[in-house]
Design a protein around this motif. Sequence first.
Motif, short mmCIF file in Angstrom:
data_model
loop_
_atom_site.label_atom_id
_atom_site.label_comp_id
_atom_site.label_asym_id
_atom_site.label_seq_id
_atom_site.Cartn_x
_atom_site.Cartn_y
_atom_site.Cartn_z
N GLY A 180 22.41 -24.03 42.38
CA GLY A 180 23.00 -23.60 41.10
C GLY A 180 23.06 -24.69 40.05
O GLY A 180 23.67 -24.49 39.00
N GLY A 181 22.45 -25.85 40.32
CA GLY A 181 22.49 -26.94 39.36
C GLY A 181 21.30 -26.94 38.42
O GLY A 181 20.44 -26.06 38.48
N LYS A 182 21.30 -27.94 37.52
CA LYS A 182 20.21 -28.05 36.55
C LYS A 182 19.56 -29.43 36.68
O LYS A 182 20.25 -30.43 36.87
N VAL A 183 18.24 -29.46 36.58
CA VAL A 183 17.50 -30.72 36.67
C VAL A 183 16.59 -30.82 35.47
O VAL A 183 15.87 -29.86 35.14
N SER A 184 16.60 -31.98 34.79
CA SER A 184 15.68 -32.19 33.67
C SER A 184 15.26 -33.65 33.67
O SER A 184 15.78 -34.47 34.43
N ASP A 185 14.33 -33.97 32.77
CA ASP A 185 14.06 -35.39 32.51
C ASP A 185 15.05 -35.84 31.43
O ASP A 185 15.88 -35.04 30.95
N GLY A 204 28.04 -30.53 45.68
CA GLY A 204 29.29 -30.54 44.90
C GLY A 204 30.13 -31.79 45.07
O GLY A 204 31.27 -31.82 44.64
N LYS A 205 29.58 -32.84 45.69
CA LYS A 205 30.39 -34.05 45.90
C LYS A 205 30.44 -34.90 44.63
O LYS A 205 31.44 -35.55 44.35
N VAL A 254 26.80 -26.24 43.78
CA VAL A 254 27.26 -27.36 42.96
C VAL A 254 28.73 -27.16 42.61
O VAL A 254 29.27 -26.05 42.70
N SER A 255 29.35 -28.25 42.17
CA SER A 255 30.77 -28.22 41.77
C SER A 255 30.94 -27.45 40.45
O SER A 255 30.05 -27.43 39.62
N LYS A 256 32.10 -26.82 40.29
CA LYS A 256 32.35 -26.07 39.05
C LYS A 256 33.15 -26.89 38.04
O LYS A 256 33.50 -26.41 36.97
N THR A 257 33.44 -28.14 38.38
CA THR A 257 34.23 -28.99 37.47
C THR A 257 33.48 -29.24 36.17
O THR A 257 32.31 -29.60 36.19
#
Length: 264
Positions: A225-230, A199-200, A143-146
């Motif tokens: 490396g990202g996060k997913v939630s409801d 990362g787009k 994922v992007s670090k921005t």
Amino acid sequence: MITRLQAEEVRELVYEVGEYIRSERVSFESSAVEHKDTHDMVSYVDKTSEKKLIAGIERISPASSFRAEETGMQSTGSPYQWIIDPLDGTTNFIHNIPHFCISIGLQFNDQLVAGWVYEICTDEMYTAIKGEGAFLNKKKIEVSKTNALHDCLMATGFPVRAYDQLDEYLQLQKWMIENTRGLRRMGTAAYDLCMVASGKVQAYFEPGLSPWDVAGGALIVEEAGGKVSDFAGGEGFMENATILATNTYIHNSILKEIHRCMHI
Ligand code: IPD
Ligand code: CA
Ligand code: CA
């Protein structure tokens, strides 16, 4: 767990069925469109793709259970459940607009353990196995670090069936338009998730989804490396019909705005 060989066989199967969808697009006639519901279309292409995917997976992983968009649940009592969207982005497919995908998520005892999303127009194969990272065409993705919101691009999907929270959702969009680089609507939830994973875009959010829209892509985001939630911030994105996937850094800021704008 799924073996490397099985994962590779599923990958080959998805390529093969993707090729079928690509070839059907060339001769596809709008008279083949059927309406499941208002704004919910399907055709023989979705149905045939699903049949081919299930038959192929039954050969690769015998006695598995399935939860597939067009044929529903097929339970064998196996702890392995394959969650299949045979064509995600049907409206794009029908209108001959990129993007459209095949999306498969594999659960073991209700936990996502593998995912495949194949974008057919761009020939992008996104894959993940739990604990082993996420890949695009076999190259590792992250994922992007921005983390500055005004440098972040958002993706979303507009509600297509249930409009009870439309005004609240539009409020949220107003905030996004004013405070981020803007919003993209790809037309396929599976690909939106892969846009976060690669990362787009830095975040993707959508209300009103089904498990097959998100199962494959959600694991790919997490493994990148990202996060997913409801929308509540919990882990119920498979069943609660709302999803927020981010690069992690901006997750809480966006959740805060979702809670300010929408009744959760
Ligand atoms: C749809 C796509 C779209 C999303 C819809 C889904 P389908 O799936 O993922 O991006 O906005 O909510 O239903 O019908 O093309 O498989
Ligand atoms: Ca879908
Ligand atoms: Ca579909």
